[in-house]
Motif scaffolding. Structure first.
Motif, mmCIF file in Angstrom:
data_model
loop_
_atom_site.group_PDB
_atom_site.id
_atom_site.type_symbol
_atom_site.label_atom_id
_atom_site.label_comp_id
_atom_site.label_asym_id
_atom_site.label_seq_id
_atom_site.Cartn_x
_atom_site.Cartn_y
_atom_site.Cartn_z
ATOM 1 N N PHE A 90 8.013 3.282 -3.124
ATOM 2 C CA PHE A 90 6.656 2.970 -3.571
ATOM 3 C C PHE A 90 6.181 1.660 -2.954
ATOM 4 C CE2 PHE A 90 3.816 0.859 -6.608
ATOM 5 C CZ PHE A 90 2.796 1.814 -6.688
ATOM 6 N N VAL A 91 7.025 0.643 -2.995
ATOM 7 C CA VAL A 91 6.665 -0.656 -2.412
ATOM 8 C C VAL A 91 6.476 -0.520 -0.904
ATOM 9 C CG1 VAL A 91 7.524 -3.004 -1.983
ATOM 10 C CG2 VAL A 91 7.729 -1.984 -4.255
ATOM 11 N N ALA A 92 7.356 0.212 -0.252
ATOM 12 C CA ALA A 92 7.257 0.382 1.203
ATOM 13 C C ALA A 92 5.981 1.098 1.608
ATOM 14 C CB ALA A 92 8.480 1.142 1.719
ATOM 15 N N VAL A 93 5.471 1.977 0.774
ATOM 16 C CA VAL A 93 4.234 2.701 1.080
ATOM 17 C C VAL A 93 3.016 1.860 0.706
ATOM 18 C CG1 VAL A 93 2.845 4.712 0.438
ATOM 19 C CG2 VAL A 93 5.275 4.982 0.942
ATOM 20 N N CYS A 94 3.077 1.170 -0.409
ATOM 21 C CA CYS A 94 1.918 0.417 -0.901
ATOM 22 C C CYS A 94 1.609 -0.821 -0.068
ATOM 23 C CB CYS A 94 2.126 0.021 -2.356
ATOM 24 S SG CYS A 94 1.943 1.429 -3.459
ATOM 25 N N ILE A 95 2.612 -1.524 0.436
ATOM 26 C CA ILE A 95 2.359 -2.749 1.214
ATOM 27 C C ILE A 95 1.502 -2.453 2.438
ATOM 28 C CG2 ILE A 95 3.477 -4.530 2.639
ATOM 29 C CD1 ILE A 95 5.664 -4.673 0.516
ATOM 30 N N PRO A 96 1.815 -1.461 3.268
ATOM 31 C CA PRO A 96 0.938 -1.185 4.411
ATOM 32 C C PRO A 96 -0.465 -0.725 3.979
ATOM 33 C CG PRO A 96 3.082 -0.191 4.772
ATOM 34 C CD PRO A 96 3.059 -0.690 3.366
ATOM 35 N N LEU A 97 -0.567 0.023 2.894
ATOM 36 C CA LEU A 97 -1.881 0.469 2.437
ATOM 37 C C LEU A 97 -2.732 -0.724 1.995
ATOM 38 C CD1 LEU A 97 -1.079 3.685 0.359
ATOM 39 C CD2 LEU A 97 -2.270 3.543 2.550
ATOM 40 N N VAL A 98 -2.150 -1.628 1.246
ATOM 41 C CA VAL A 98 -2.885 -2.819 0.796
ATOM 42 C C VAL A 98 -3.272 -3.678 1.987
ATOM 43 C CG1 VAL A 98 -2.671 -4.964 -0.546
ATOM 44 C CG2 VAL A 98 -1.843 -2.806 -1.499
ATOM 45 N N GLN A 99 -2.378 -3.827 2.938
ATOM 46 C CA GLN A 99 -2.689 -4.623 4.130
ATOM 47 C C GLN A 99 -3.809 -3.996 4.942
ATOM 48 O OE1 GLN A 99 1.124 -4.953 6.072
ATOM 49 N NE2 GLN A 99 1.667 -6.836 4.965
ATOM 50 N N SER A 100 -3.832 -2.663 5.008
ATOM 51 C CA SER A 100 -4.906 -2.010 5.784
ATOM 52 C C SER A 100 -6.257 -2.134 5.082
ATOM 53 C CB SER A 100 -4.570 -0.544 6.036
ATOM 54 O OG SER A 100 -4.603 0.189 4.818
ATOM 55 N N VAL A 101 -6.266 -2.159 3.770
ATOM 56 C CA VAL A 101 -7.523 -2.312 3.024
ATOM 57 C C VAL A 101 -8.015 -3.749 3.120
ATOM 58 C CG1 VAL A 101 -8.520 -2.311 0.683
ATOM 59 C CG2 VAL A 101 -7.044 -0.428 1.425
ATOM 60 N N ILE A 102 -7.113 -4.711 3.012
ATOM 61 C CA ILE A 102 -7.490 -6.126 3.065
ATOM 62 C C ILE A 102 -7.824 -6.539 4.503
ATOM 63 C CG2 ILE A 102 -6.639 -8.493 2.734
ATOM 64 C CD1 ILE A 102 -4.982 -7.471 0.421
ATOM 65 N N GLY A 103 -7.015 -6.142 5.412
ATOM 66 C CA GLY A 103 -7.165 -6.631 6.779
ATOM 67 C C GLY A 103 -7.919 -5.709 7.624
#
Length: 75
Positions: A62-75
């Motif tokens: 879950f963490v491995a999937v969520c970190i890239p998703l959050v980074q793509s939304v923020i960045g």
């Protein structure tokens, strides 16, 4: 006595008498039930350990999937 010795004694005595056989029969049943209970407890521990491992791996996934998703939304 071991379980096999109890069974042999029971078989030997059952040919000559009917008195006292209940003790051996009950002792055999008790020991077999105890062995089964110990096996069930061991299997239960294994299932618990597997459940904990799966939970930990699920959290990591879950963490491995969520970190890239959050980074793509923020960045």
């Amino acid at each position: 006595m071991s379980l096999e010795e109890l069974k042999k004694t029971y078989d030997r005595l059952s040919r000559t008498t009917a008195k006292g056989l209940g003790f051996y029969r009950e002792e055999i049943a008790r020991r077999e039930a105890k062995a089964m209970e110990q096996q069930m407890q061991a299997m239960t521990r294994q299932v618990r350990n597997m459940t904990i491992a799966i939970l930990l791996l699920t959290v990591v996934n879950f963490v491995a999937v969520c970190i890239p998703l959050v980074q793509s939304v923020i960045g």
